[in-house]
Design an enzyme around this catalytic site. Structure first.
Site, PDB file in Angstrom:
ATOM      1  N   SER A  76       0.812  -1.218   0.000  1.00  0.00           N
ATOM      2  CA  SER A  76       0.000   0.000   0.000  1.00  0.00           C
ATOM      3  C   SER A  76       0.850   1.274   0.000  1.00  0.00           C
ATOM      4  O   SER A  76       0.315   2.377  -0.009  1.00  0.00           O
ATOM      5  CB  SER A  76      -0.928  -0.002   1.216  1.00  0.00           C
ATOM      6  OG  SER A  76      -0.170   0.034   2.413  1.00  0.00           O
ATOM      7  N   THR A 211      -1.768   3.191   4.619  1.00  0.00           N
ATOM      8  CA  THR A 211      -0.803   4.273   4.505  1.00  0.00           C
ATOM      9  C   THR A 211       0.211   4.250   5.651  1.00  0.00           C
ATOM     10  O   THR A 211      -0.135   3.902   6.770  1.00  0.00           O
ATOM     11  CB  THR A 211      -1.548   5.623   4.580  1.00  0.00           C
ATOM     12  OG1 THR A 211      -2.609   5.622   3.633  1.00  0.00           O
ATOM     13  CG2 THR A 211      -0.620   6.792   4.330  1.00  0.00           C
ATOM     14  N   THR A 229       1.802   6.949   0.433  1.00  0.00           N
ATOM     15  CA  THR A 229       0.866   5.894   0.077  1.00  0.00           C
ATOM     16  C   THR A 229       0.736   5.794  -1.435  1.00  0.00           C
ATOM     17  O   THR A 229       1.067   6.737  -2.162  1.00  0.00           O
ATOM     18  CB  THR A 229      -0.531   6.185   0.680  1.00  0.00           C
ATOM     19  OG1 THR A 229      -1.408   5.097   0.425  1.00  0.00           O
ATOM     20  CG2 THR A 229      -1.129   7.450   0.081  1.00  0.00           C
ATOM     21  N   ARG A 239      -7.993  10.221  -8.453  1.00  0.00           N
ATOM     22  CA  ARG A 239      -8.414  10.282  -7.057  1.00  0.00           C
ATOM     23  C   ARG A 239      -7.243  10.603  -6.144  1.00  0.00           C
ATOM     24  O   ARG A 239      -6.150  10.069  -6.285  1.00  0.00           O
ATOM     25  CB  ARG A 239      -9.037   8.945  -6.661  1.00  0.00           C
ATOM     26  CG  ARG A 239      -9.481   8.866  -5.187  1.00  0.00           C
ATOM     27  CD  ARG A 239      -8.426   8.234  -4.293  1.00  0.00           C
ATOM     28  NE  ARG A 239      -8.941   7.948  -2.954  1.00  0.00           N
ATOM     29  CZ  ARG A 239      -8.211   7.522  -1.935  1.00  0.00           C
ATOM     30  NH1 ARG A 239      -6.905   7.305  -2.101  1.00  0.00           N
ATOM     31  NH2 ARG A 239      -8.748   7.290  -0.763  1.00  0.00           N
ATOM     32  N   VAL A 240      -7.477  11.481  -5.188  1.00  0.00           N
ATOM     33  CA  VAL A 240      -6.499  11.811  -4.149  1.00  0.00           C
ATOM     34  C   VAL A 240      -7.178  11.617  -2.804  1.00  0.00           C
ATOM     35  O   VAL A 240      -8.292  12.110  -2.585  1.00  0.00           O
ATOM     36  CB  VAL A 240      -5.989  13.259  -4.287  1.00  0.00           C
ATOM     37  CG1 VAL A 240      -5.071  13.623  -3.123  1.00  0.00           C
ATOM     38  CG2 VAL A 240      -5.271  13.443  -5.614  1.00  0.00           C
ATOM     39  N   GLY A 241      -6.532  10.909  -1.903  1.00  0.00           N
ATOM     40  CA  GLY A 241      -7.095  10.672  -0.580  1.00  0.00           C
ATOM     41  C   GLY A 241      -6.604  11.671   0.446  1.00  0.00           C
ATOM     42  O   GLY A 241      -6.182  12.781   0.116  1.00  0.00           O
ATOM     43  N   ASP A 242      -6.622  11.262   1.707  1.00  0.00           N
ATOM     44  CA  ASP A 242      -6.281  12.179   2.784  1.00  0.00           C
ATOM     45  C   ASP A 242      -4.785  12.368   2.979  1.00  0.00           C
ATOM     46  O   ASP A 242      -4.344  13.382   3.510  1.00  0.00           O
ATOM     47  CB  ASP A 242      -6.890  11.687   4.102  1.00  0.00           C
ATOM     48  CG  ASP A 242      -6.319  10.350   4.569  1.00  0.00           C
ATOM     49  OD1 ASP A 242      -6.011   9.503   3.702  1.00  0.00           O
ATOM     50  OD2 ASP A 242      -6.179  10.146   5.788  1.00  0.00           O
ATOM     51  N   THR A 262      -4.619   6.879   9.117  1.00  0.00           N
ATOM     52  CA  THR A 262      -4.549   5.822   8.121  1.00  0.00           C
ATOM     53  C   THR A 262      -5.936   5.214   7.994  1.00  0.00           C
ATOM     54  O   THR A 262      -6.703   5.197   8.960  1.00  0.00           O
ATOM     55  CB  THR A 262      -3.517   4.745   8.507  1.00  0.00           C
ATOM     56  OG1 THR A 262      -3.433   3.757   7.470  1.00  0.00           O
ATOM     57  CG2 THR A 262      -3.885   4.056   9.809  1.00  0.00           C
ATOM     58  N   GLY A 263      -6.262   4.729   6.810  1.00  0.00           N
ATOM     59  CA  GLY A 263      -7.577   4.138   6.615  1.00  0.00           C
ATOM     60  C   GLY A 263      -8.243   4.667   5.363  1.00  0.00           C
ATOM     61  O   GLY A 263      -7.572   5.005   4.388  1.00  0.00           O
ATOM     62  N   ASP A 264      -9.555   4.720   5.384  1.00  0.00           N
ATOM     63  CA  ASP A 264     -10.330   5.155   4.223  1.00  0.00           C
ATOM     64  C   ASP A 264     -10.230   6.674   4.082  1.00  0.00           C
ATOM     65  O   ASP A 264     -10.996   7.426   4.687  1.00  0.00           O
ATOM     66  CB  ASP A 264     -11.786   4.717   4.385  1.00  0.00           C
ATOM     67  CG  ASP A 264     -12.615   4.983   3.138  1.00  0.00           C
ATOM     68  OD1 ASP A 264     -12.179   5.789   2.285  1.00  0.00           O
ATOM     69  OD2 ASP A 264     -13.697   4.383   3.004  1.00  0.00           O
ATOM     70  N   GLY A 265      -9.284   7.106   3.253  1.00  0.00           N
ATOM     71  CA  GLY A 265      -9.012   8.531   3.119  1.00  0.00           C
ATOM     72  C   GLY A 265     -10.166   9.336   2.576  1.00  0.00           C
ATOM     73  O   GLY A 265     -10.313  10.519   2.888  1.00  0.00           O
TER      74      GLY A 265
END
Length: 351
Positions: A76, A211, A229, A239-242, A262-265
């Site tokens: 990841s 992450t 990540t 797509r860009v996460g947190d 960490t997790g579902d951004g």
């Protein structure tokens, strides 16, 4: 006070600072300190030894996260993992200085393996905070980073297996053809389906968002944080996460402390959990409670989300919290401090 009395006093202070069993991830106070998400031991060691050899807190964060990029931690982080819906691996990273409040970040980075290194260059050589996409890659090349293919046999096999399974799961909703049954290309459906969105929130992949987030606090209390990540597997391109967002993926303030998520951004970034945790610590909340409070806030809106937060204050106390969902009842993270003779894997029960 004599030498013997001073030794006794130091011993008593040490005993008072030791963690209490069952304290929910609460940690003893000592500086310097390295804390990072998940059991990424080698990253912890690299950051610690960077500090011990005279490197700065930012150096430690950069090299610690870069170690995970090299090791492809859990698939990841770094190259060769989490292919998007077109089969390409792209990277996100961020680094923040808690003294100056400077942030360097990159998102949707392509063809460059050392994402955290590029993020550091954003601080050092630009007046910007966040660079994205193809332009971020061109910036990296101008800074001397080699252009390399991020695809591996492993990431290719993940992608091909997903195609064979009719592109399941994916991140589309309210489109035609039905994204829960077939691949695209998709077009927007005329009618929105709120039930589809509710059900999608209950389908959790707990191995999709691991992450690395890292907090480093030096002996003088200087705080630095960072993340790296390759994002969510089969994400929609772009797509860009947190992770690269200051206050979401991580946050540092040397007057208070640091936090990383960490997790579902896609869920967690909406609540700025790292910023909120640091602000709780600023008011005197201990790190464990600060982490628990930000997790609890997200739970009120999204009970089924997958996520965890690590927190540390400027005295060297640390803690963590996570959201309890099926298959994820405990969160593992790493700690290194003067009270430990090696990196210590810590475990906290989710709430």
């Amino acid at each position: 006070m004599g030498f013997g009395a001073r030794r006794v006093l130091r011993f008593l202070l040490l005993v008072l600072l030791l963690p209490v069993p069952g304290a929910g991830g609460a940690g003893a106070a000592a500086l310097p300190l390295v804390v990072n998400t998940w059991a990424f031991r080698k990253a912890t060691e690299t950051a610690w030894y960077t500090l011990q050899s005279g490197g700065s807190e930012l150096d430690a964060v950069e090299r610690g996260c870069a170690q995970c990029e090299i090791d492809q931690c859990d698939g990841s982080v770094g190259f060769g993992g989490s292919p998007d819906e077109h089969g390409e691996t792209t990277l996100d990273a961020m680094i923040m200085d808690g003294d100056t409040m400077e942030v360097g970040a990159v998102a949707d980075l392509r063809r460059i393996k050392n994402a955290i290194g590029v993020a550091r260059k954003v601080i050092q050589h630009t007046k910007h905070t966040l660079l994205v996409g193809e332009s971020a890659s061109l910036f990296a090349e101008s800074m001397g980073f080699p252009c390399e293919d991020l695809t591996t046999q492993n990431s290719l096999s993940i992608y091909l297996k997903w195609l064979y399974q009719s592109c399941q799961p994916n991140y589309w909703k309210n489109v035609i053809p039905d994204a829960s049954k077939s691949c695209g290309p998709y077009k927007q459906a005329k009618q929105l389906n709120s039930e589809e969105w509710i059900n999608s929130q209950k389908r959790i992949n707990i191995h999709n968002h691991d992450t690395i987030g890292m907090i480093v606090i030096g002996g003088s209390g200087h705080v630095a944080v960072g993340t790296s990540t390759n994002g969510a597997v089969h994400k929609i391109q772009g797509r860009v996460g947190d992770s690269p967002i200051a206050g979401a993926g991580a946050y540092a303030d040397s007057t208070s402390g640091g936090a990383a998520a960490t997790g579902d951004g896609d869920i967690m970034m909406r609540f700025l959990p790292s910023y909120q945790a640091v602000e709780y610590m600023r008011t005197g909340t201990d790190p464990t409670t600060a982490c628990q409070k930000v997790i609890s806030r997200i739970q009120k809106y999204v009970p089924y989300f997958f996520g965890a937060v690590i927190c540390a204050n400027t005295t060297g106390s640390y803690g963590a919290a996570c959201n309890k969902v099926p298959g994820f009842t405990q969160f593992h993270f790493m700690v290194y401090s003067p009270l430990l003779n090696q990196p210590s894997e810590q475990v906290v029960d989710c709430i």
